[in-house]
Design a protein around this motif. Structure first.
Motif, mmCIF file in Angstrom:
data_model
loop_
_atom_site.group_PDB
_atom_site.id
_atom_site.type_symbol
_atom_site.label_atom_id
_atom_site.label_comp_id
_atom_site.label_asym_id
_atom_site.label_seq_id
_atom_site.Cartn_x
_atom_site.Cartn_y
_atom_site.Cartn_z
ATOM 1 N N ASN A 79 4.309 -2.216 -8.278
ATOM 2 C CA ASN A 79 3.501 -3.509 -8.214
ATOM 3 C C ASN A 79 2.627 -3.364 -6.767
ATOM 4 O OD1 ASN A 79 4.210 -4.652 -10.670
ATOM 5 N ND2 ASN A 79 6.069 -5.363 -9.578
ATOM 6 N N ALA A 80 2.122 -2.140 -6.441
ATOM 7 C CA ALA A 80 1.341 -2.089 -5.311
ATOM 8 C C ALA A 80 -0.210 -2.588 -5.874
ATOM 9 C CB ALA A 80 1.229 -0.759 -4.929
ATOM 10 N N ARG A 105 -5.865 -2.704 -7.387
ATOM 11 C CA ARG A 105 -5.758 -4.026 -8.409
ATOM 12 C C ARG A 105 -7.043 -4.892 -7.898
ATOM 13 N NH1 ARG A 105 -1.069 -4.562 -11.079
ATOM 14 N NH2 ARG A 105 0.227 -3.206 -10.627
ATOM 15 N N HIS A 106 -7.786 -4.716 -7.218
ATOM 16 C CA HIS A 106 -8.903 -5.473 -6.626
ATOM 17 C C HIS A 106 -10.055 -4.592 -6.893
ATOM 18 C CE1 HIS A 106 -5.257 -7.732 -4.902
ATOM 19 N NE2 HIS A 106 -4.879 -6.459 -4.367
ATOM 20 N N LEU A 150 4.791 7.265 0.724
ATOM 21 C CA LEU A 150 4.896 6.420 1.906
ATOM 22 C C LEU A 150 4.562 5.014 1.514
ATOM 23 C CD1 LEU A 150 5.615 5.326 4.857
ATOM 24 C CD2 LEU A 150 3.318 6.457 5.289
ATOM 25 N N THR A 151 5.353 3.813 1.248
ATOM 26 C CA THR A 151 5.203 2.680 1.280
ATOM 27 C C THR A 151 5.051 1.633 2.132
ATOM 28 O OG1 THR A 151 5.855 2.720 -1.219
ATOM 29 C CG2 THR A 151 5.464 0.648 -0.508
ATOM 30 N N ILE A 152 4.096 0.833 2.514
ATOM 31 C CA ILE A 152 4.171 -0.035 3.540
ATOM 32 C C ILE A 152 3.850 -1.349 3.061
ATOM 33 C CG2 ILE A 152 3.515 -0.845 5.893
ATOM 34 C CD1 ILE A 152 3.160 2.137 6.604
ATOM 35 N N VAL A 177 0.847 -1.126 -0.028
ATOM 36 C CA VAL A 177 -0.109 0.157 -0.046
ATOM 37 C C VAL A 177 1.045 1.338 -0.022
ATOM 38 C CG1 VAL A 177 -1.867 1.129 1.415
ATOM 39 C CG2 VAL A 177 -1.738 -1.197 1.261
ATOM 40 N N ILE A 178 0.699 2.239 -0.736
ATOM 41 C CA ILE A 178 1.416 3.222 -1.000
ATOM 42 C C ILE A 178 0.360 4.544 -0.841
ATOM 43 C CG2 ILE A 178 2.566 4.886 -2.643
ATOM 44 C CD1 ILE A 178 3.371 2.276 -4.107
ATOM 45 N N SER A 179 0.975 5.393 0.125
ATOM 46 C CA SER A 179 0.355 6.953 0.044
ATOM 47 C C SER A 179 1.037 7.954 -0.450
ATOM 48 C CB SER A 179 -0.056 7.206 1.478
ATOM 49 O OG SER A 179 -0.821 8.198 1.796
#
Length: 260
Positions: free
Chosen positions: A28-29, A74-75, A252-254, A4-6
Motif C-alpha cells: 500500500n505504498a 497512487r497520485h 528499502l521502505t520509508i 515510499v519504496i525503492s
C-alpha cells in the motif's frame, strides 16, 4: 503518512517471476521507485505496467535487457520528467521524476563502474553532471525525494568488507567524497542514516552473487532515499525487506509523516 519504496529489481521480468508484484501491491505504498528494469515497453505485461490503484511511469534504456527506471504512483503528477537532458545518459534509462505541488519524487540509477575502466569513466561523468542537477533540485520551491541505487557505499559502516574494497568501484575515495559533498555542501539528507546512524549489517541492501555473500551477510548499502531536509525530518521508520528475495538487492521502505 507517505510510504515510499525503492527497489532495484535486476530485471522486472525476473523479479515478477519471484513474486515481487503481489508483495509490492500488499505494501500500500504511495510510490514504488524501481531501478534496473532490464526491459523495454514491448516486454512489459499489463501487470508490470501498473499495480492496482497505481499508474506506472517508466524510462527505458535503448539497449535491450539493460538499466531502466520507473515509478508506481497512487497520485497523478502535475508533470513527468524523463531523463536528464544528456543524450548519452538518457539513452541508458537512468532518471524519471514525478512533480507535485509540494513534492518531487525521483527514481534514479547511477552507473556501476565495476565492469571496466570505460564504465568507471562513464560513472564519473554521470556524477559530475548529476551534482549540478542535485544543486538545482535542492533549490526548488518543493521538497524532493530521490530513491535509487547510487552504486556507492558512503562510509566504512556501509559495507562488510570495507578494507578489501578501498580500490574497487563503489567504494573508491573519489566516489565517497562526492557523496559527502552531496550531503555536506548541498544539504541533502541520507534518510536511512538519519533514522539509524549506527546500523551496520541490518542496513545492507545489496549482496554479490558470489561466495555465499547473502548467506554470510557480506553486503553493501548502496540503495538510498535521499531527500531535502524538511521531508527528511518527517521520516518515522525504515524497513529493508529480506524475507523474500526478488533480486540481488532488498527493497528499502520509508514512512514519512507527510501529505501531498
Amino acid at each position: 503518512m507517505l510510504r515510499v519504496i525503492s527497489a532495484n529489481l535486476n530485471g522486472i521480468r525476473s523479479a515478477t517471476s519471484k513474486g515481487f508484484l503481489p508483495w509490492a501491491e500488499a505494501q500500500n505504498a504511495d510510490f514504488i521507485c524501481l531501478q534496473e528494469l532490464k526491459a523495454q515497453e514491448a516486454n512489459m505485461t499489463p501487470e508490470m505496467l501498473a499495480l492496482p490503484g497505481t499508474r506506472g511511469y517508466f524510462h527505458y534504456a535503448e539497449k535491450k535487457g539493460y538499466s531502466g527506471v520507473g515509478i508506481y504512483a497512487r497520485h497523478e503528477p502535475k508533470d513527468v520528467v524523463i531523463g536528464l537532458g544528456v543524450p548519452e545518459i538518457d539513452a541508458e534509462g537512468r532518471y524519471i521524476e514525478l512533480v507535485y505541488d509540494k513534492l518531487a519524487v525521483i527514481s534514479v540509477y547511477l552507473p556501476s563502474g565495476s565492469s571496466g575502466e570505460h564504465r568507471q569513466t562513464a560513472k564519473f561523468g554521470f556524477m559530475e553532471h548529476f551534482f549540478g542537477h542535485l544543486h538545482d533540485l535542492s533549490r526548488r520551491d518543493c521538497q524532493v525525494l530521490l530513491c535509487g541505487d547510487w552504486n556507492i557505499a558512503h562510509k566504512e559502516i556501509d559495507l562488510k568488507n570495507w578494507k578489501g574494497n578501498l580500490k574497487n568501484s563503489g567504494f573508491l575515495p573519489e566516489e565517497r567524497a562526492w557523496l559527502t559533498r552531496v550531503f555536506d555542501e548541498l544539504g541533502w539528507v541520507d534518510v536511512y542514516r538519519h533514522l539509524y546512524p549506527d546500523a551496520t549489517g541490518d542496513a545492507y541492501t545489496w549482496w554479490s552473487n558470489r561466495g555465499q555473500a547473502r548467506a554470510k551477510n557480506v553486503g553493501w548499502r548502496i540503495d538510498y532515499q535521499i531527500a531535502t531536509p524538511e521531508i527528511a525530518a518527517t521520516a518515522k521508520e525504515a524497513y529493508i525487506y529480506k524475507e523474500q528475495w526478488f533480486s540481488d538487492h532488498a527493497p528499502l521502505t520509508i514512512d514519512y509523516d507527510w501529505t501531498l
